[in-house]
Design a protein around this motif. Structure first.
Motif, short mmCIF file in Angstrom:
data_model
loop_
_atom_site.label_atom_id
_atom_site.label_comp_id
_atom_site.label_asym_id
_atom_site.label_seq_id
_atom_site.Cartn_x
_atom_site.Cartn_y
_atom_site.Cartn_z
N GLY A 1 -2.77 7.14 -12.53
CA GLY A 1 -3.11 8.11 -11.66
C GLY A 1 -4.36 8.04 -10.78
O GLY A 1 -4.41 8.73 -9.73
N ARG A 2 -5.08 6.80 -11.11
CA ARG A 2 -6.13 6.45 -10.19
C ARG A 2 -5.51 5.64 -9.05
O ARG A 2 -4.70 4.51 -8.96
N VAL A 3 -6.55 5.73 -7.96
CA VAL A 3 -6.08 4.86 -6.67
C VAL A 3 -7.67 4.16 -6.31
O VAL A 3 -8.59 4.73 -6.44
N ALA B 1 -3.26 2.44 -8.67
CA ALA B 1 -2.56 1.98 -7.40
C ALA B 1 -3.58 1.37 -6.71
O ALA B 1 -4.97 1.77 -6.66
N VAL B 2 -3.33 0.05 -6.17
CA VAL B 2 -4.74 -0.67 -5.58
C VAL B 2 -4.39 -0.97 -4.09
O VAL B 2 -3.22 -1.30 -3.79
N VAL B 3 -5.46 -1.02 -3.39
CA VAL B 3 -5.34 -1.29 -1.95
C VAL B 3 -6.17 -2.75 -1.90
O VAL B 3 -7.43 -2.45 -2.42
N GLY C 1 3.64 -2.96 -10.84
CA GLY C 1 2.56 -2.19 -10.22
C GLY C 1 2.76 -1.69 -9.04
O GLY C 1 3.72 -1.78 -8.22
N ARG C 2 1.80 -0.95 -8.45
CA ARG C 2 1.70 -0.32 -7.14
C ARG C 2 0.63 -1.07 -6.15
O ARG C 2 -0.68 -0.87 -6.72
N ALA C 3 0.77 -1.37 -5.13
CA ALA C 3 -0.13 -2.19 -4.41
C ALA C 3 0.27 -2.07 -2.79
O ALA C 3 1.36 -2.42 -2.49
N VAL C 4 -0.92 -2.21 -2.14
CA VAL C 4 -0.61 -2.64 -0.46
C VAL C 4 -1.86 -3.25 -0.08
O VAL C 4 -2.91 -3.46 -0.81
N ALA C 5 -1.31 -3.75 0.96
CA ALA C 5 -2.52 -5.05 1.77
C ALA C 5 -3.34 -4.03 2.83
O ALA C 5 -2.60 -3.30 3.42
N ASN C 6 -4.53 -4.58 2.92
CA ASN C 6 -5.36 -4.06 4.31
C ASN C 6 -5.96 -5.44 4.63
O ASN C 6 -6.85 -5.97 3.89
N ILE D 1 -5.59 6.57 1.32
CA ILE D 1 -5.12 7.91 1.35
C ILE D 1 -3.78 8.10 1.81
O ILE D 1 -2.96 8.77 1.20
N GLU D 2 -3.37 7.15 2.83
CA GLU D 2 -2.02 7.47 3.30
C GLU D 2 -1.00 6.70 2.44
O GLU D 2 0.10 7.24 2.30
N ALA D 3 -1.33 5.55 1.72
CA ALA D 3 -0.35 5.29 0.87
C ALA D 3 -0.19 5.65 -0.38
O ALA D 3 1.01 5.87 -0.96
N PHE D 4 -1.24 6.20 -0.97
CA PHE D 4 -1.33 6.39 -2.36
C PHE D 4 -1.82 8.15 -2.62
O PHE D 4 -2.04 8.39 -3.71
N GLY D 5 -2.09 8.71 -1.54
CA GLY D 5 -2.57 10.19 -1.70
C GLY D 5 -3.91 10.51 -1.84
O GLY D 5 -4.31 11.59 -2.09
N GLY D 6 -4.89 9.44 -2.07
CA GLY D 6 -6.38 9.77 -2.22
C GLY D 6 -6.89 8.36 -2.56
O GLY D 6 -6.55 7.24 -2.38
N LEU D 7 -8.07 8.55 -2.92
CA LEU D 7 -9.16 7.42 -3.37
C LEU D 7 -9.98 7.74 -4.21
O LEU D 7 -10.81 8.89 -4.46
#
Length: 291
Positions: free
Chosen positions: A6-8, A32-34, A64-69, A87-93
């Motif tokens: 549940g953590r971003v 979930a990681v950026v 897992g859950r991950a996106v690149a920036n 925030i946009e990918a996972f709903g928060g930080l």
């Protein structure tokens, strides 16, 4: 359930090296990681978007859950976009790990202003820009009453000094102070726990410094003290909302060892007894000041 479910988390400079180890570990613990990384060279030159993209893909393939920036952490608008990505990918930080950095090593008497500015920009300005935009979001989301974690990256060179790294060590010393300042401004008001870690590991930066490389680059039998993966569990521990480490703390982490450092504190005091000092009385009292 894993500890970070549940953590971003947003990790800068995470496309490779120690930042990548952080990303993989936090993702394995359920976060979930950026993965932020411009993919630049050791001195900040160039860019390679494929680094962050590849690691994000690997994490997703493992479930897992991950996106690149790919934004530049030292760019005001870019750092804001990096926070917005989470925030946009996972709903928060919930967790920000400021890890990105470069080197421009030079002895002070030979260092150019450009070499100074480049390192200060990525390390110190980069930490500021990312922290500023994350803090703005946490302030706006205060009503959520949710634990947040801010982890800055200092260095033993910043805590203890290092010849030939006047720019880098100065930035890292200031970043250690950022942990205390972040705590003072963000902890009570917005429930942000702030820390700084000085990781001891085999990375691009340490291997580029001959003195450091001589230590961390040695072949070892058995447990490898300088494997960057060794630092990742401590970062995961700090990111856990149940973590007991006091906000504002500074740590040196390497291998199987964690050392807590304390900030500047008074080490000796003398008084002139209600009158102004003169040179002779300072001579007489110096031994007490440095006892």
């Amino acid at each position: 359930m894993t500890r970070l479910e549940g953590r971003v988390a947003l990790i800068t400079g995470a496309g490779r090296g120690i930042g990548a180890e952080y990303a993989k570990y936090l993702a394995a613990q359920g976060a979930a990681v950026v993965i932020n990384d411009v993919g630049g060279g050791l001195h900040g030159e160039g860019s390679d978007a494929s680094l962050a993209e590849k690691l994000a893909g690997e994490i997703v393939e493992r479930g897992g859950r991950a996106v690149a920036n790919h934004d530049d952490v030292s760019d005001w608008a870019g750092s804001e976009r990096a926070v917005a990505t989470a925030i946009e990918a996972f709903g928060g930080l919930d967790v920000l790990v400021n890890n990105a950095g470069i080197l421009r090593d030079r002895m002070l008497v030979k260092m150019s202003d450009e070499e100074w500015d480049a390192v200060i920009r990525v390390h110190l300005r980069g930490h500021f820009c990312m922290t500023r935009h994350a803090a703005a979001y946490w302030r706006s989301a205060k009503a959520e009453e949710r634990d947040r974690t801010l982890i800055h990256t200092s260095s033993s060179n910043g805590l203890l000094g290092s010849v030939g790294q006047f720019n880098y060590a100065s930035a890292k010393a200031a970043i250690a102070s950022m942990a205390r300042l972040s705590h003072l401004e963000l902890n009570e008001r917005y429930k942000v726990r702030a820390y700084a870690i000085a990781p001891g590991a085999r990375t691009r930066l340490t291997m580029a410094s001959p003195a450091a490389a001589a230590v961390v680059g040695k072949e070892v039998d058995g447990f490898d003290q300088y494997d960057p993966a060794n630092v990742a569990p401590f970062v995961g521990w700090l990111a856990d909302p149940t973590c007991s480490a006091p906000s504002g703390s500074v740590f040196h982490v390497y291998g199987d060892t964690v050392t807590r450092y304390e900030p500047w504190r008074a080490a000796g005091t003398i008084s002139a007894g209600g009158r102004a000092w003169d040179l002779e009385s300072l001579d007489a009292a110096a031994a007490d000041l440095f006892a």
